[in-house]
Design a protein around this motif. Structure first.
Motif, PDB file in Angstrom:
ATOM      1  N   SER A 127      -7.338  27.085  20.814  1.00  0.00           N
ATOM      2  CA  SER A 127      -8.790  27.570  20.591  1.00  0.00           C
ATOM      3  C   SER A 127      -9.745  26.355  21.335  1.00  0.00           C
ATOM      4  CB  SER A 127      -8.940  27.808  19.268  1.00  0.00           C
ATOM      5  OG  SER A 127      -8.831  26.615  18.453  1.00  0.00           O
ATOM      6  N   PRO A 128     -11.011  26.857  21.693  1.00  0.00           N
ATOM      7  CA  PRO A 128     -11.777  26.104  22.356  1.00  0.00           C
ATOM      8  C   PRO A 128     -12.319  25.205  21.273  1.00  0.00           C
ATOM      9  CG  PRO A 128     -12.519  27.957  22.856  1.00  0.00           C
ATOM     10  CD  PRO A 128     -11.210  28.115  22.201  1.00  0.00           C
ATOM     11  N   SER A 129     -13.296  23.969  21.576  1.00  0.00           N
ATOM     12  CA  SER A 129     -13.687  23.104  20.701  1.00  0.00           C
ATOM     13  C   SER A 129     -14.808  23.827  19.932  1.00  0.00           C
ATOM     14  CB  SER A 129     -14.061  21.685  21.148  1.00  0.00           C
ATOM     15  OG  SER A 129     -15.119  21.938  22.258  1.00  0.00           O
ATOM     16  N   TRP A 130     -15.598  24.757  20.573  1.00  0.00           N
ATOM     17  CA  TRP A 130     -16.749  25.309  20.006  1.00  0.00           C
ATOM     18  C   TRP A 130     -16.241  26.358  18.905  1.00  0.00           C
ATOM     19  CZ3 TRP A 130     -16.988  30.434  20.394  1.00  0.00           C
ATOM     20  CH2 TRP A 130     -16.125  31.077  21.560  1.00  0.00           C
ATOM     21  N   GLU A 174     -14.645  26.219  11.132  1.00  0.00           N
ATOM     22  CA  GLU A 174     -14.868  25.418  10.080  1.00  0.00           C
ATOM     23  C   GLU A 174     -15.832  25.724   9.247  1.00  0.00           C
ATOM     24  OE1 GLU A 174     -14.551  21.464  11.701  1.00  0.00           O
ATOM     25  OE2 GLU A 174     -12.426  21.438  12.195  1.00  0.00           O
ATOM     26  N   ARG A 215      -4.746  26.017  16.348  1.00  0.00           N
ATOM     27  CA  ARG A 215      -5.992  24.998  16.882  1.00  0.00           C
ATOM     28  C   ARG A 215      -5.788  24.363  18.325  1.00  0.00           C
ATOM     29  NH1 ARG A 215      -9.370  21.460  14.903  1.00  0.00           N
ATOM     30  NH2 ARG A 215      -8.767  21.057  12.743  1.00  0.00           N
ATOM     31  N   GLU A 216      -4.429  24.449  18.922  1.00  0.00           N
ATOM     32  CA  GLU A 216      -4.114  23.976  20.187  1.00  0.00           C
ATOM     33  C   GLU A 216      -4.886  24.847  21.369  1.00  0.00           C
ATOM     34  OE1 GLU A 216      -1.551  24.345  17.798  1.00  0.00           O
ATOM     35  OE2 GLU A 216      -1.714  22.335  17.115  1.00  0.00           O
ATOM     36  N   GLN A 242     -13.486  26.160  17.039  1.00  0.00           N
ATOM     37  CA  GLN A 242     -12.984  25.325  15.990  1.00  0.00           C
ATOM     38  C   GLN A 242     -14.066  24.943  15.113  1.00  0.00           C
ATOM     39  OE1 GLN A 242     -10.853  21.940  17.322  1.00  0.00           O
ATOM     40  NE2 GLN A 242      -9.085  23.190  18.224  1.00  0.00           N
ATOM     41  N   SER A 243     -15.186  24.144  15.651  1.00  0.00           N
ATOM     42  CA  SER A 243     -16.270  23.766  14.659  1.00  0.00           C
ATOM     43  C   SER A 243     -17.081  25.070  14.106  1.00  0.00           C
ATOM     44  CB  SER A 243     -17.301  22.943  15.497  1.00  0.00           C
ATOM     45  OG  SER A 243     -17.754  23.744  16.602  1.00  0.00           O
ATOM     46  N   VAL A 279      -8.595  27.542  12.895  1.00  0.00           N
ATOM     47  CA  VAL A 279      -8.462  26.069  12.409  1.00  0.00           C
ATOM     48  C   VAL A 279      -6.918  25.456  12.400  1.00  0.00           C
ATOM     49  CG1 VAL A 279      -9.253  24.362  10.554  1.00  0.00           C
ATOM     50  CG2 VAL A 279     -10.638  26.159  11.546  1.00  0.00           C
TER      51      VAL A 279
END
Length: 61
Positions: A24-27, A33, A21-22, A29-30, A17
């Motif tokens: 890593s893919p969005s899935w 978190e 962050r830059e 990151q969520s 996170v």
């Protein structure tokens, strides 16, 4: 053993996170978190269960 696994999961999720962050893919990151929140909850539960306060059970008096 479970507590140390929770600490490692928390640190890895913070890395995904935070500084990574830059890239890593969005899935991820969520998921990271969510893992951070679950890890903090588990660590608080471990700390609460390991506290040795003898007056804790007599709060109704």
């Amino acid at each position: 053993m479970l507590m140390w696994g929770t600490v490692v999961a928390f640190l890895l999720s913070l890395a995904a996170v935070g500084p990574l962050r830059e890239i890593s893919p969005s899935w991820l990151q969520s998921g990271a978190e969510l893992m951070a929140v679950i890890s903090v909850f588990a660590l608080v539960c471990f700390l609460e269960s390991s506290s040795s306060n003898p007056d804790r059970g007599n709060s109704a008096s």
